[in-house]
Design a protein around this motif. Structure first.
Motif, mmCIF file in Angstrom:
data_model
loop_
_atom_site.group_PDB
_atom_site.id
_atom_site.type_symbol
_atom_site.label_atom_id
_atom_site.label_comp_id
_atom_site.label_asym_id
_atom_site.label_seq_id
_atom_site.Cartn_x
_atom_site.Cartn_y
_atom_site.Cartn_z
ATOM 1 N N VAL A 13 46.280 -0.650 -66.025
ATOM 2 C CA VAL A 13 45.609 -1.663 -66.840
ATOM 3 C C VAL A 13 46.628 -2.579 -67.509
ATOM 4 N N LYS A 31 45.945 -6.548 -66.722
ATOM 5 C CA LYS A 31 45.236 -7.305 -67.758
ATOM 6 C C LYS A 31 46.219 -7.992 -68.707
ATOM 7 N N GLY A 87 46.168 -5.641 -71.991
ATOM 8 C CA GLY A 87 47.315 -5.130 -71.252
ATOM 9 C C GLY A 87 48.540 -5.972 -71.509
ATOM 10 N N ASN A 96 40.778 -11.451 -67.467
ATOM 11 C CA ASN A 96 40.545 -10.086 -67.945
ATOM 12 C C ASN A 96 39.122 -9.619 -67.630
ATOM 13 N N GLY A 125 39.231 -0.746 -68.982
ATOM 14 C CA GLY A 125 39.781 -1.649 -67.980
ATOM 15 C C GLY A 125 39.711 -1.123 -66.571
#
Length: 254
Positions: free
Chosen positions: A104, A108, A113, A139, A165
């Motif tokens: 993640v 992201k 992230g 995202n 995520g």
């Protein structure tokens, strides 16, 4: 960015994709015209330069295929795939919560992230998309699938899938069987029990499951078992078609 397969899955629909591990935009076009929902460009077992990866993604978009990349083990693989325009990634060999968090972090942007930010690449339309809007859209839209293909991953399934995520658990049945000590395939009872346990846990957590299918029968069975994201193997399908043709022709020569 518009991720059609993520939207379909969130709406309770099932999607069908195909692994392609050889560089061939023409095959990508054929898959789109055939009606697949998405393509998985296989950068784990396949051989692609980043330019070739981008051309495969570009071709997929032209024929309304959602481009997903099964990334390699290179640290930059996730970043490179997403910057080229992939709407999803599949990450092999994720066996712990900590490894899922690392995925993640790479996939992201902040605050979810730590993906590196640039607006000059293809995913941002070479600078046409910038700032908070692009970051939030990326995202939201990027699909993250982690491979469950070790005994450890089965044991840690709940912890892995509770990482914010992560969208899909992808059952890699061949790797799972080898990891469990059964290299001849996932038909062994122990492996089948592990697979069934993953499906059971996924239902309890309401987590989407994906898996690979070697043929039409296996694809139907996967959907019936609870998968919503089933991926065929392109090279196997092509090779089998060639073999079936030759066997039929050879039989007519007798």
């Amino acid at each position: 960015m518009c991720n059609t397969i993520k939207e379909k899955i969130q709406n309770g629909q099932k999607v069908t994709g195909i692994f392609i591990g050889i560089y061939s935009p023409a095959i990508v076009e054929m898959c789109g015209y055939a009606g697949f929902d998405f393509i998985v460009i296989d950068d784990e077992h396949g051989a692609f330069s980043y330019s070739e990866l981008e051309n495969m993604i570009r071709t997929a978009e032209l024929v309304n295929l959602a481009p997903v990349v099964r990334v390699s083990y290179d640290d930059a693989s996730i970043q490179k795939a997403l910057d080229r325009g992939a709407v999803g990634i599949q990450v092999p060999m994720v066996s712990t919560k900590e490894e899922a968090i690392q995925v993640v972090n790479k996939a992201k942007f902040p605050p979810l992230g730590n993906r590196g930010v640039a607006y000059s690449h293809r995913a941002a339309r070479y600078g046409k998309d910038t700032g908070q809007k692009f970051i939030e859209q990326s995202n939201d839209e990027v699909l993250v699938a982690v491979h469950v293909e070790t005994r450890e991953a089965v044991e840690n399934f709940e912890e892995i899938m509770n990482v914010e995520g992560i969208d899909i658990a992808f059952l890699g049945t061949t790797d799972l069987s080898v990891n469990m000590g059964y290299p001849d395939g996932p038909q062994h009872q122990d492996v089948q029990e592990a697979i069934a346990l993953v499906y059971e846990k996924a239902r309890e957590l309401e987590v989407p499951i994906g898996t690979v299918a070697g043929n039409e029968s296996m694809a139907r069975q996967a959907f019936e078992s609870g998968s919503v994201y089933v991926v065929a193997v392109g090279t196997t399908m092509i090779a089998n078609t060639f073999s079936t043709f030759i066997k039929s022709v050879d039989a007519s020569k007798e």
